[in-house]
Design a protein around this motif. Structure first.
Motif, short mmCIF file in Angstrom:
data_model
loop_
_atom_site.label_atom_id
_atom_site.label_comp_id
_atom_site.label_asym_id
_atom_site.label_seq_id
_atom_site.Cartn_x
_atom_site.Cartn_y
_atom_site.Cartn_z
N ILE B 147 5.53 -8.22 -11.80
CA ILE B 147 4.82 -6.96 -11.64
C ILE B 147 4.00 -6.68 -12.88
O ILE B 147 4.47 -6.84 -14.00
CB ILE B 147 5.76 -5.77 -11.35
CG1 ILE B 147 4.95 -4.47 -11.31
CG2 ILE B 147 6.86 -5.63 -12.41
CD1 ILE B 147 5.32 -3.56 -10.22
N CYS B 152 0.03 -0.75 -10.87
CA CYS B 152 0.76 -0.25 -9.70
C CYS B 152 0.32 1.17 -9.36
O CYS B 152 0.27 2.04 -10.23
CB CYS B 152 2.26 -0.30 -9.97
SG CYS B 152 3.27 0.43 -8.68
N ILE B 153 -0.02 1.41 -8.10
CA ILE B 153 -0.41 2.76 -7.69
C ILE B 153 0.75 3.45 -6.97
O ILE B 153 0.57 4.50 -6.36
CB ILE B 153 -1.67 2.74 -6.80
CG1 ILE B 153 -1.44 1.89 -5.54
CG2 ILE B 153 -2.88 2.23 -7.57
CD1 ILE B 153 -2.50 2.09 -4.47
N VAL B 154 1.93 2.85 -7.03
CA VAL B 154 3.15 3.44 -6.49
C VAL B 154 3.00 3.84 -5.02
O VAL B 154 3.40 4.94 -4.61
CB VAL B 154 3.65 4.62 -7.34
CG1 VAL B 154 5.15 4.83 -7.13
CG2 VAL B 154 3.41 4.38 -8.82
N CYS B 155 2.43 2.93 -4.25
CA CYS B 155 2.25 3.21 -2.83
C CYS B 155 3.56 2.97 -2.07
O CYS B 155 3.71 3.39 -0.93
CB CYS B 155 1.16 2.31 -2.26
SG CYS B 155 1.63 0.57 -2.20
N THR B 156 4.49 2.25 -2.68
CA THR B 156 5.82 1.90 -2.14
C THR B 156 5.79 0.96 -0.93
O THR B 156 6.80 0.79 -0.26
CB THR B 156 6.69 3.14 -1.79
OG1 THR B 156 6.17 3.78 -0.61
CG2 THR B 156 6.77 4.12 -2.93
N ARG B 157 4.67 0.32 -0.69
CA ARG B 157 4.67 -0.66 0.41
C ARG B 157 5.74 -1.73 0.16
O ARG B 157 6.48 -2.12 1.05
CB ARG B 157 3.32 -1.37 0.48
CG ARG B 157 2.26 -0.65 1.26
CD ARG B 157 1.06 -1.58 1.34
NE ARG B 157 -0.05 -0.98 2.05
CZ ARG B 157 -1.16 -1.65 2.36
NH1 ARG B 157 -1.30 -2.91 1.99
NH2 ARG B 157 -2.13 -1.06 3.01
N CYS B 158 5.79 -2.23 -1.07
CA CYS B 158 6.71 -3.33 -1.39
C CYS B 158 8.17 -2.87 -1.27
O CYS B 158 9.03 -3.62 -0.80
CB CYS B 158 6.43 -3.85 -2.80
SG CYS B 158 6.53 -2.59 -4.08
N CYS B 202 0.84 -5.82 -1.34
CA CYS B 202 0.49 -4.95 -2.47
C CYS B 202 -1.01 -4.76 -2.43
O CYS B 202 -1.77 -5.73 -2.49
CB CYS B 202 0.93 -5.57 -3.80
SG CYS B 202 0.47 -4.55 -5.22
N ALA B 206 -0.81 -5.47 -8.62
CA ALA B 206 0.44 -5.20 -9.36
C ALA B 206 1.47 -6.29 -9.12
O ALA B 206 2.16 -6.71 -10.05
CB ALA B 206 1.00 -3.83 -8.96
N LEU B 207 1.61 -6.74 -7.88
CA LEU B 207 2.56 -7.80 -7.62
C LEU B 207 1.80 -9.12 -7.55
O LEU B 207 0.90 -9.29 -6.71
CB LEU B 207 3.33 -7.53 -6.32
CG LEU B 207 4.23 -6.31 -6.39
CD1 LEU B 207 4.88 -6.05 -5.04
CD2 LEU B 207 5.29 -6.46 -7.47
S1 SF4 Z 1 2.94 -2.48 -3.29
FE1 SF4 Z 1 4.48 -1.98 -4.79
S2 SF4 Z 1 3.74 -2.84 -6.73
FE2 SF4 Z 1 2.00 -2.80 -5.31
S3 SF4 Z 1 0.97 -0.85 -5.79
FE3 SF4 Z 1 2.39 -0.46 -4.10
S4 SF4 Z 1 4.26 0.25 -5.10
FE4 SF4 Z 1 3.01 -0.73 -6.68
#
Ligand code: SF4
Ligand code: SF4
Ligand code: FES
Ligand code: FES
Lengths: 167, 537
Positions: B147, B152-158, B202, B206-207
């Motif tokens: 990471i 990271c935009i903290v979208c929480t997809r991962c 992502c 970020a990842l």
């Molecule tokens: S997918 Fe995960 S690591 Fe990538 S931006 Fe969203 S929260 Fe951050």
């Protein structure tokens, strides 16, 4: 890693909590409070214990624990001093309060004294604006502060926690 | 308004439209060819509604609403490009970028980054942020994934992927506000077999996949739509390559097969293409020979043999190659075609239904449908018996296995053929003593089709550009051989071979390469043709 576990009393309390919340996940916050009472600080071992107890991934506990400022994380001093720095307190001199504590303890926000007795934090509004400026030490609020009161508090805490007596 | 309405009439950018009820504004707009910007939304995951880039103006709200979670309703009027909507998205972009390091020039996501795209189309062209940026961690989250927290935009997809798709829950967001970033629990890295998908989903850089880090720029790579050969599931993939070398494999959406996901074996297992023990040159009796000599040697060995012929095919071969083997077999007076395969792998299933098959071959069903459903069992047993009895005069072996975990007994039997021609991907004991050894194309280098475990026929495509092949493929060599034997006037493309297959095998009769399209077709009689394949002999 030494095995840790809740006392019988805490376990009973936990069982009761389970009956009061709609899901296992929802019981996480009160379970963390219990863990704090039981273990004082919550570190990797303690988070893992709580996760296994509830049956959720440890990462979930880690995320929730670090979201909040009020939990005592591993490495936190015996006395956790949280100085409110939001608007009302700021207008009423919270910066001076913070400054005084920082000078007297020799640490900045986010740091712990080498003796392990005190940790200082700056936090957002603690909901006691009418008695600004204020701070929270462990579970207690100290309100309507001025520098004299701050000095007194520090003396009092030092007396309560003789150096070398920390765990 | 009726509760059981079959369509909802609403207004999108001033135009009255109808959509099936229950959809979100974003989904419904998409059906009308309008893509609303999004970061946290992913069709395969639950709705989080945290990034706010999907803001649109609604007649039912004084403030902009998020279109990924608001549902359409009768009479709803949505403006996606009104002043309010544009202003809202512009502000979101400004916030997204205040702590962003703007390191696109060294970011592996650049070129396919949604943050870049939306910044370009919706963001302000400069920053008003004069404070210090926050710094977040850059570290490994597992053996294959790191990471780069500042991005990271903290979208929480991962995080949702690990909660909802794999059920492994390794990831979480730690801290809050501008310090929040994705992390794993100390000592519990992300190591599940679907982990690599978090890199694909992502939306920003970020990842990052360790195997692709600093390997290539996205826009330089050639992208080839193909199908994974890692197991009989046949997940749809895109192979991204540079100068003929695979750089990365990513998932390609196919709702009928793999949705948006592939497993890590499918994602990372392409290094064998360049393995040191790969057969790259032809040889005869252990001596290297050039390609032309190899071709004529193949022709001669087959045409001059008047005895009993055995052909052993492998389920890494395409349907087209298998068809050519069938043709070859029918021109020879006494020939049997059997099939062999490597040992099973481990099957794995995930809570959302994704299953990795234990059958590590992409075209076992194709062998069943084209060669015959007993090819692996009774026919194989018979061929082995003939080999052991020393009755086989010529044996043609196909061993296009990337990971040849082959049965010793088979290899012993193979050695007993009087004359042996081997097409092999890796060198190994089955190549030793071969009268003619020819290099095999790897699955990612084949043109043709595979029939997966559910009877779905899908196109595989080579990552190698036309004219760049280091050696003639099996498709070419088998056709040259058939021409030499007087069986056909000339060679044709894999699509041409498929047409022949369609006219000779009932199950394939109403298909062509073009009907397969990007996501393949289930053969009407596929299931029955596939039937039970039995075990290996
Ligand atoms: S997918 Fe995960 S690591 Fe990538 S931006 Fe969203 S929260 Fe951050
Ligand atoms: S499940 Fe099978 S087909 Fe799908 S990516 Fe993995 S190995 Fe490839
Ligand atoms: S601002 Fe300090 S308690 Fe509210
Ligand atoms: S896509 Fe709608 S809030 Fe993120």
């Amino acid at each position: 890693m030494a095995e840790i576990t809740f006392s019988k009393k805490s376990l009973e309390r936990y069982e009761w909590l389970l009956t009061r919340y709609p899901s296992k996940e929802a019981v996480l916050l009160p379970a963390l409070h219990l863990a704090e009472e039981e273990f004082e600080n919550i570190g990797v071992k303690e988070m893992k214990y709580v996760a296994d107890l509830i049956g959720i991934p440890p990462a979930r506990v880690y995320g929730v624990l670090t979201f909040y400022t009020h939990f005592r994380r591993a490495g936190c001093g015996k006395y956790h001093i949280q100085v409110c720095s939001t608007l009302s307190c700021a207008l009423r001199g919270s910066h001076e309060v913070y400054q005084r504590i920082s000078e007297r303890l020799g640490i900045e926000a986010g740091e712990t004294t080498p003796c392990g007795r005190f940790t200082l934090s700056k936090v957002e509004c603690l909901g006691s604006c009418d008695t600004a400026p204020m701070l929270q030490m462990n579970d207690d609020y100290h309100e309507g502060l001025d520098l004299e009161l701050v000095d007194q508090l520090i003396e009092q805490w030092r007396a309560e926690l003789p150096e070398g007596g920390s765990s | 308004m009726s509760e059981h309405a079959t369509t909802v009439t609403w207004t999108l950018n001033g135009k009255q439209v109808e959509s099936p009820p229950g959809l979100t504004i974003m989904e419904a707009a998409k059906l009308h060819d309008l893509e609303i910007p999004n970061f946290c939304y992913h069709p395969g995951l639950s709705i989080a509604g945290n990034c706010r880039i999907c803001f649109v103006e609604s007649n039912r709200s004084p403030k902009p609403v998020i279109s990924c979670s608001e549902r359409i309703a009768e009479g709803l009027e949505i403006q996606t490009h009104s002043e309010m909507a544009l202003e809202a998205r512009n502000s979101v972009m400004e916030f997204q970028l205040i702590n962003h390091p703007l390191d696109c020039p060294v970011c592996d996501k650049a070129g396919e980054c949604v943050l870049q795209d939306h910044s370009y189309t919706h963001g302000p062209d400069r920053s008003r942020f004069e404070e210090n940026k926050t710094i977040r961690h850059t570290k490994k989250l597992g053996s294959t994934i790191s990471i780069w927290g500042n991005r990271c935009i903290v979208c929480t997809r991962c995080v949702r992927f690990c909660d909802e798709i794999t059920g492994t829950g390794e990831l979480c967001v730690v801290e809050r506000g501008d310090r929040s970033v994705v992390d794993v629990f100390p000592g519990l890295p992300i190591e599940n077999s679907l982990a690599g998908n978090v890199i694909d989903i992502c939306p920003v850089g970020a990842l990052i996949g360790e195997d692709f880090k600093f390997e290539a720029r996205i826009w330089d790579m050639k992208k080839t739509s193909s199908v994974c050969a890692g197991c009989s599931r046949g997940c749809n993939i895109e192979v991204q390559s540079l100068d003929g070398f695979a750089k990365r494999i990513v998932a390609r959406e196919n709702p009928e097969v793999n949705e948006w996901w592939i497993c890590d074996r499918g994602r990372y297992d392409y290094r064998y293409l360049l393995a040191a023990d790969r057969v790259t040159d032809a040889s005869a009796g252990g001596e290297p020979i050039d390609s032309d000599t190899a071709d004529s040697s193949l022709n001669d060995l087959v045409s001059e043999n008047g005895g009993i012929v055995g052909i052993l095919v492998d389920p890494m071969m395409t349907c087209e190659e298998l068809h050519l083997v069938n043709r070859l077999s029918s021109t020879l007076s006494d020939c049997q075609v059997a099939a062999w395969s490597t040992a099973d792998g481990e099957a794995e299933s995930f809570p959302n239904g994704f299953t990795i098959s234990s059958d590590l071959h992409p075209n076992r069903a194709g062998v069943g449908a084209i060669i015959g459903k007993d090819a692996f069992s009774t026919v194989a047993k018979g061929l082995r018996r003939s080999l052991d009895a020393g009755d086989i005069d010529l044996l043609i072996v196909f061993a296009g296995f990337p990971h040849p975990d082959l049965e010793k007994k088979w290899i012993e039997s193979i050695g007993k053929a009087k004359v042996r021609i081997v097409f092999s991907l890796q060198s190994g004991s089955w190549c030793e003593g071969a009268d003619l050894l020819l290099p095999s194309t790897a699955p990612l280098e084949k043109e043709g089709s595979y029939l997966n475990q559910d009877g779905r026929l899908q196109r595989v495509r080579t990552l190698i550009a036309a004219g760049q092949q280091p050696f003639p493929s099996e498709l070419v060599r088998l056709q040259a051989l058939l021409t030499h034997l007087g069986e056909r006037p000339r060679s044709v493309s894999s699509s041409g071979v498929f047409r022949e297959l369609a006219s000779s095998v009932e199950a394939f009769s109403d298909q062509s390469h073009s009907t397969l399209g990007e996501s393949g077709c289930v053969l009407s009689s596929g299931k029955s043709a596939v039937g039970s394949m039995g075990g290996d002999a």
